[in-house]
Design an enzyme around this catalytic site. Sequence first.
Site, mmCIF file in Angstrom:
data_model
loop_
_atom_site.group_PDB
_atom_site.id
_atom_site.type_symbol
_atom_site.label_atom_id
_atom_site.label_comp_id
_atom_site.label_asym_id
_atom_site.label_seq_id
_atom_site.Cartn_x
_atom_site.Cartn_y
_atom_site.Cartn_z
ATOM 1 C CD GLU A 1 1.184 1.855 10.724
ATOM 2 O OE1 GLU A 1 2.253 2.336 11.143
ATOM 3 O OE2 GLU A 1 0.140 2.521 10.653
ATOM 4 N NE ARG B 1 -1.230 -0.509 4.947
ATOM 5 C CZ ARG B 1 -0.683 -1.517 5.615
ATOM 6 N NH1 ARG B 1 -0.370 -2.637 4.980
ATOM 7 N NH2 ARG B 1 -0.448 -1.426 6.915
HETATM 8 O O1 LIG Z 1 -2.130 -0.690 10.672
HETATM 9 C C1 LIG Z 1 -3.178 -0.090 10.389
HETATM 10 O O2 LIG Z 1 -4.275 -0.650 10.279
HETATM 11 C C2 LIG Z 1 -3.133 1.425 10.125
HETATM 12 C C3 LIG Z 1 -3.047 2.239 11.361
HETATM 13 O O3 LIG Z 1 -4.058 1.986 12.216
HETATM 14 P P1 LIG Z 1 -4.412 2.976 13.399
HETATM 15 O O4 LIG Z 1 -3.153 3.261 14.155
HETATM 16 O O5 LIG Z 1 -5.029 4.236 12.807
HETATM 17 O O6 LIG Z 1 -5.419 2.213 14.224
HETATM 18 O O7 LIG Z 1 -1.947 1.707 9.457
HETATM 19 P P2 LIG Z 1 -1.838 2.210 7.944
HETATM 20 O O8 LIG Z 1 -3.210 2.137 7.324
HETATM 21 O O9 LIG Z 1 -1.357 3.640 7.997
HETATM 22 O O10 LIG Z 1 -0.825 1.318 7.307
#
Ligand SMILES: O=C(O)[C@@H](COP(=O)(O)O)OP(=O)(O)O
Length: 258
Positions: free
Chosen positions: A89, A62
């Site tokens: 992430e 993504r």
């Molecule tokens: O891991 C995930 O689901 C989201 C962040 O979730 P939240 O910290 O907003 O709950 O990360 P991203 O979409 O930016 O990769």
Amino acid sequence: MSKRTLFLLRHGEGAWNKENRFCSWVDQKLSEEGVAEARQCGLLLKEQGYRLDVVFASLLRRSIQTAWLLTEAMGDEWVPVVKSWRLNERHYGALIGLNRAELALNHGEEQVKLWRRSYNITPPPIDESHPYFFEIYNDRRYRTCDIPLEELPRAESLKQVLDRLLPFWYDVIVPEIQKGRTVLISGHGNSCRALLKHIEGISDDDIVGVTLPTGVPILLELDSDLKATKPHQLLGDQLQIQEAIKKVEDQGKAKKRN
Ligand SMILES: O=C(O)[C@@H](COP(=O)(O)O)OP(=O)(O)O
């Protein structure tokens, strides 16, 4: 003194953002809206007269797709996209795949907010019984990292994200910025929050209140010591941006699945 320009960007909406599930290290594609957001971001940057020299992305598609789509929209497909797991992430551990609203129903909204936004709290770790464990750790991309597979995280607080991100920031990204290059980091909600905290010196308490929407470029102007010369700016329609931030915050409100 010449100023340096850095953009932080949370990728366009992903399939699991839409389903309100913690995606983290699961490799989901962009949704249709996410594709449109990434293109729109490129068009906005071009329209505002910015030209990128180098883009950094995580190992998650993504983030990479967003980098490709935005450089294509700018007519600058040649711009290098440099990838590292250190921009991934935050590892949400055992929470990966769970629906935030259902989790809030079972554990309370406060607990979910602590897991999502606090600086020091690490969610429970992932283990082999988790449905996505092997999908993540058997993926060959994680054999290309600068640390052994066994040392990759099993869950992370925001602080731990910053700790693993900083070597890449100082060794790879900072030298590009110091050469005067315009850099964009196509990252994630929490990898961008961690970096923003570091660059702007946001306190552990105040970072709790920072939520980033998808597909909105964050402009940072830095001096030669990489200190922000003014507060960051989210580019685009400010009303829409506030609505998008609220939507992300509200993902943690208790709600039964329809
Ligand atoms: O891991 C995930 O689901 C989201 C962040 O979730 P939240 O910290 O907003 O709950 O990360 P991203 O979409 O930016 O990769």
